[in-house]
Design an enzyme around this catalytic site. Sequence first.
Site, mmCIF file in Angstrom:
data_model
loop_
_atom_site.group_PDB
_atom_site.id
_atom_site.type_symbol
_atom_site.label_atom_id
_atom_site.label_comp_id
_atom_site.label_asym_id
_atom_site.label_seq_id
_atom_site.Cartn_x
_atom_site.Cartn_y
_atom_site.Cartn_z
ATOM 1 N N VAL A 312 0.736 -1.221 0.121
ATOM 2 C CA VAL A 312 0.055 -0.104 -0.104
ATOM 3 C C VAL A 312 0.855 1.424 -0.021
ATOM 4 O O VAL A 312 0.823 2.442 -0.720
ATOM 5 C CB VAL A 312 -0.869 -0.057 1.136
ATOM 6 C CG1 VAL A 312 -1.820 1.306 1.280
ATOM 7 C CG2 VAL A 312 -1.948 -0.915 1.048
ATOM 8 N N HIS A 452 -7.582 1.817 3.622
ATOM 9 C CA HIS A 452 -7.540 0.472 3.594
ATOM 10 C C HIS A 452 -6.299 -0.285 4.207
ATOM 11 O O HIS A 452 -5.317 0.454 4.543
ATOM 12 C CB HIS A 452 -7.742 -0.055 2.313
ATOM 13 C CG HIS A 452 -7.041 0.207 1.125
ATOM 14 N ND1 HIS A 452 -6.729 -0.667 0.141
ATOM 15 C CD2 HIS A 452 -5.908 0.930 1.021
ATOM 16 C CE1 HIS A 452 -5.549 -0.227 -0.590
ATOM 17 N NE2 HIS A 452 -5.013 0.766 -0.049
ATOM 18 N N GLU A 453 -6.290 -1.437 4.396
ATOM 19 C CA GLU A 453 -5.154 -2.185 4.911
ATOM 20 C C GLU A 453 -4.939 -1.556 6.383
ATOM 21 O O GLU A 453 -3.566 -1.367 6.662
ATOM 22 C CB GLU A 453 -3.850 -2.056 4.146
ATOM 23 C CG GLU A 453 -3.601 -3.177 3.135
ATOM 24 C CD GLU A 453 -3.909 -4.510 3.543
ATOM 25 O OE1 GLU A 453 -3.732 -5.009 4.665
ATOM 26 O OE2 GLU A 453 -4.247 -5.388 2.556
ATOM 27 N N GLY A 454 -6.011 -1.344 7.252
ATOM 28 C CA GLY A 454 -5.712 -0.693 8.487
ATOM 29 C C GLY A 454 -5.581 0.928 8.282
ATOM 30 O O GLY A 454 -4.833 1.246 7.667
ATOM 31 N N GLN A 459 -3.269 2.156 12.324
ATOM 32 C CA GLN A 459 -1.724 1.922 12.214
ATOM 33 C C GLN A 459 -1.045 2.548 13.575
ATOM 34 O O GLN A 459 0.131 1.869 13.884
ATOM 35 C CB GLN A 459 -1.220 2.586 10.891
ATOM 36 C CG GLN A 459 -1.822 2.117 9.822
ATOM 37 C CD GLN A 459 -1.335 0.663 9.350
ATOM 38 O OE1 GLN A 459 -0.064 0.162 9.703
ATOM 39 N NE2 GLN A 459 -2.353 0.092 8.749
#
Length: 602
Positions: A312, A452-454, A459
């Site tokens: 990402v 997205h992806e956390g 994070q």
Amino acid sequence: MKSTLLSRRDLDFLLFEWLHVDELTKRERFAEHSEETFAGVLDLCEQLATRYFAPHNKKSDANEPSFDGRTVTIIPEVKEALDAFARADLIAMGMDAELGGAQLPMAVAAAGLAWFHAANTSTAGYVLLTQANANLLAKYGTAEQIDAFLRPMLAGRFSGTMCMSEPQAGSSLADIVTRAEPCDSGPFAGTYRLFGSKMWISGGEHELNENIVHLVLAKIPGAPPGTRGISLFIVPKYLVSADGTVGERNDVVLAGLNHKMGYRGITNTVLNFGEGGFRPDGRPGAVGYLVGEPHRGLSYMFHMMNEARLGVGVGAIALGYTGYLKSLDYARNRPQGRPVTTKDPTTPPVPIIEHPDVKRMLLAQKSYVEGALALALYCARLIDIGRSAESADELESSTLLLDILTPIAKSWPSQWCLEANNLAIQVHGGYGYTREYDVEQHYRDNRLNPIHEGTHGIQSLDLLGRKVVARNGASLSALAAAVNQTVSAATASGGELGELAAQLEAAWRRLVDITGGMFASGDIEAALANSVVYMEAVGHLVIAWMWLEQMRAAEGRDGDFYDGKRQAGRYFFRYELPKTGPQLDLLESLDRTTIEMRDAWF
Ligand SMILES: Cc1cc2nc3c(=O)[nH]c(=O)nc-3n(C[C@H](O)[C@H](O)[C@H](O)COP(=O)(O)OP(=O)(O)OC[C@H]3O[C@@H](n4cnc5c(N)ncnc54)[C@H](O)[C@@H]3O)c2cc1C
């Protein structure tokens, strides 16, 4: 003509002059490669991205996938691009040779993929998901699962998805409710039947190739509550027979497409499992194959998370980078206004790149995208060192560093390379706000990356709540040691490098002291309330470190390229690093403003 996707000169500098990735070929894992093969892969990626991916970037944005209730329609150029990518054997570029992969270092593969993200991040998204899915199966799949699902993905016959989120469970995967019921009899004995709904699934439906392999998180009835009760399943769109041919349709269907702000070329789907629209063996339930052991699904997903998050970050950087190059090109060719020192209105206007404020916007972009690219490639090389470690110590130190840097490598580019896109629009003035130019799309596409992806916030909780405190702060110590090494070397060089090293050292020391103080207070709630401020401060310090590293690599070298590196590094230290001062003040005070704010006061 120079590409406006990425700078090959910069990639060569970072990979070969700074990180010396050619030295990886001395390790057994990469011994089949050479600097020439690495350069060949970068050439190939640039060519394919330019020829097959970039030309339909705007078209797929303007003509997003549509669903008529039966079939999803996608512009044909997407398939042509993906087929070209598969024909070039790039899907498996980083994978083990025994699986048919090229076993390339991640640093080279990441740089190669950046070309595709810069050219067309939506179409590249299909590839990224398939690679993430394949990596997971390579690690945890059985030999049969590898043959049935992974090999066809690597050949480009199947594509992959990652199905984690649900309508009611995004950040908090503990709350997923998709269930997987064991199947004890009949032709599917030993498998599971899945029932539930998954939300936001990228690449979840299309006709781009023969089959879609969904990796789905679900709970087996009676599983422990929360994240410890989540298992992972392979749920193919079409069931695959023993000889590898694609057969009966499985009970997973598209409920609808989501209509996004950007990233429009890739389908984003709501998928329903087990509604009975298709009935394998005459009954409802999507047939799923358990991956690994029951209840360990989330840990398998997290294992792959480092690479997915880095991916990402690379996507965000590529979008920032191409926006920077396009705004640079625009600024060189757009005449407007005269220098403030010129009083005569009859003199010709100058290109806007002559105005210091435009140079400020270009320098800011350059310092963000080149600083972030350095971090991403540094992290990718840590993965390579881990995979080819020659001692337990080397494995340990690369793992510790990668663990703490991963949330930063995902979130910093997602924030600051998006800001680069914002500045690229500003450099274009009114033209940047129109769809005739590319930069507004880059901004919209890049806006996904902090989500997205956390999310950004998640994070930061991972960084401060887990990575910093894990094993008594071993990861933070490893990072401090790496920064100190650079500081010592730059101090020894003296001159400007020595001065910058002193600034970085002072800010870093303060961060380490404050981190200790935040936890020593025992007020964990206050410490974590400002986790985003913490992550943003650490992120800026890490990128300052990356700039000092690049300036060291450029030391003693002449020419515009190296002068540009030095000036961008100076810019970062003068304009950006000082922003961490007030952030560190706030963290030190364990400020409770957000905690004390009440719902009713808004
Ligand atoms: C275009 C797109 C593509 C996607 N692709 C996929 C995919 O392929 N597969 C997949 O599984 N998912 C995918 N996702 C889902 C994505 O990962 C989720 O959107 C993300 O995890 C956030 O979940 P949410 O949207 O439910 O937001 P929420 O979790 O509801 O969060 C909303 C806000 O609250 C904050 N928040 C939530 N919990 C906390 C907390 N505990 N502490 C502090 N702040 C918190 C978040 O940071 C965020 O700002 C995609 C999403 C989008 C938009």
